[in-house]
Scaffold this active site. Structure first.
Site, mmCIF file in Angstrom:
data_model
loop_
_atom_site.group_PDB
_atom_site.id
_atom_site.type_symbol
_atom_site.label_atom_id
_atom_site.label_comp_id
_atom_site.label_asym_id
_atom_site.label_seq_id
_atom_site.Cartn_x
_atom_site.Cartn_y
_atom_site.Cartn_z
ATOM 1 N N SER A 161 0.884 -1.200 0.042
ATOM 2 C CA SER A 161 0.106 0.228 -0.040
ATOM 3 C C SER A 161 0.889 1.274 -0.120
ATOM 4 C CB SER A 161 -1.196 -0.019 1.391
ATOM 5 O OG SER A 161 -2.185 -0.819 1.063
ATOM 6 N N ASN A 217 -9.330 -0.655 -0.562
ATOM 7 C CA ASN A 217 -8.425 -0.670 -1.893
ATOM 8 C C ASN A 217 -9.190 -0.583 -2.999
ATOM 9 O OD1 ASN A 217 -5.694 -1.800 -0.809
ATOM 10 N ND2 ASN A 217 -7.111 -2.871 0.459
ATOM 11 N N ARG A 269 -1.153 9.114 5.977
ATOM 12 C CA ARG A 269 -1.559 8.937 7.125
ATOM 13 C C ARG A 269 -0.621 9.812 8.305
ATOM 14 N NH1 ARG A 269 -5.065 4.861 9.513
ATOM 15 N NH2 ARG A 269 -5.374 3.158 8.089
#
Length: 392
Positions: A97, A206, A332
């Site tokens: 990711s 996703n 994030r």
């Protein structure tokens, strides 16, 4: 496939952006500026955290830290259980990711270039008309911003039972080379109703990034991989980073990637899963990279080398997701409990590999760490991040 692991039993083939963080600056120090233990005295706690990861059962762990003009590498365990070769700083690895920040950067760059006529608040249907429909899903109500920030409500395709079953246990060996097209992955996600009204909540999916990749292709006429190569990988000189597409191979040099195939218990076997077709992750997690390249990328991103100021602000405006964390557009943040330092970045899990990149918001201090396994307590990665930024 990339996914933020919400359940350790889920087949997170493309890893999610994890808790972590980075505000990274494009590293300018030469890769050999400080080697494995040259700066050990200032990274003892981080090395101890890597050793804790391997003591818990991961074959090998690897980290790189860029801090001002210093570069430090840490390793623990082995890259190959058969030969006993140690992990090396230049090893390529499946980055899962951590593909997402690359894809989000490309999409945001396009919004800054008038010739594409693309806005972050365009609906999905504007670019992919009629593609998101059925079971309550409606692309006319979902924006590109909501895709990148995981507020679309779309179901995460890798949580689909039939999809997950292909990669759990011995079924993996029958399906490791199958691959999938973006449309196939999208259909899997759209077979389920949305989790919530677009914009009303946050849930890592996703499916969002599969669609983001498709929008990039529609807007530019090129694949997301080609655009990332042209806009990010080549300008930054990321020689160890690639998008393999349907190729099941990891370019050399690389260690092996190990998995228990999402089976739990003391008798779960460890398998070599290095070779598999990552198109099942696509724009959500197919990328291969190195700890060096991921640090260079994050530093460049956080220092504003890749996005104009307006798009930079969009990317790093996070939505609160609890526990001191927020999610921006493909990145994030997390406020570390041990010392209150805020870091930005992403994490990932894909068969045989777990990776996390984190850095301070000024980009002066960045770490990427990887374990060559997809099992174990994620708190161990968190401990390594806390050790690096907060000390013992």
């Amino acid at each position: 496939m990339a996914t933020h692991v919400l359940s350790r039993t889920l087949v997170t083939l493309a890893l999610t952006g994890a808790l972590a963080a980075t505000a990274a600056v494009p590293a300018t120090a030469a890769p050999g500026a400080a080697s494995h233990r040259a700066a050990h005295s200032t990274h003892t706690a981080t090395q101890d955290a890597l050793d804790a990861i391997t003591r818990a059962g991961t074959p090998g762990a690897l980290a790189r830290v860029d801090r001002s003009d210093e570069v430090w590498h840490g390793t623990s365990g082995v890259a190959d259980l058969h030969t006993g070769r140690p992990r090396m700083p230049q090893d390529r690895l499946r980055a899962g990711s951590l593909t997402k920040p690359f894809v989000a950067t490309v999409l945001l760059q396009l919004t800054a270039e008038p010739q594409y006529g693309l806005s972050i608040d365009d609906t999905v249907d504007t670019w992919l008309p009629g593609m998101v429909r059925g079971n309550g899903n409606d692309g006319r109500r979902i924006t590109l911003r909501q895709l990148l920030q995981h507020t679309s409500g779309l179901y995460d395709y890798i949580k689909d039972d039939a999809f997950r079953a292909k990669f759990t246990g011995k079924a993996f060996f029958a399906h490791r080379y199958d691959g999938a097209t973006p449309r196939e992955l999208l259909r899997t996600g759209l077979a389920h109703p949305p989790l919530f009204t677009p914009g009303a909540d946050w849930s890592y999916s996703n499916t969002n990034y599969i669609l983001a990749g498709m929008v990039i292709e529609k807007a530019t006429g090129n694949s997301y991989a080609a655009e990332a190569q042209r806009r990010i990988i080549k300008p930054l000189g990321l020689r160890g980073t690639s998008f393999p597409g349907t190729s099941p191979l990891v370019p050399s040099p690389h260690g092996r990637h190990y998995s228990r195939l999402y089976e739990t218990g003391p008798t779960a076997e460890v398998h070599d899963v290095t070779d598999f077709n990552p198109s099942v992750s696509g724009a959500s997690g197919e990328m291969i990279s190195t700890v060096h390249d991921l640090n260079i990328f994050m530093r460049a991103l956080l220092r504003g080398r890749l996005l104009p100021p307006a798009q930079q602000k969009e990317m790093f405006t996070g939505r609160d997701i609890g526990d001191g964390r927020s999610y921006g557009l493909g990145v994030r943040s997390q406020t570390l409990k041990a010392c209150g330092v805020k870091v930005w970045g992403h994490s990932s899990e894909i068969p045989g590999s777990m990776t996390r990149t984190a850095a301070t918001a000024d980009g002066r201090h960045v770490i990427t760490l990887n374990r060559n396994s997809d099992w174990g307590d994620p708190a161990l990665e968190q401990a390594a991040v806390e050790a690096e930024f907060c000390g013992p």
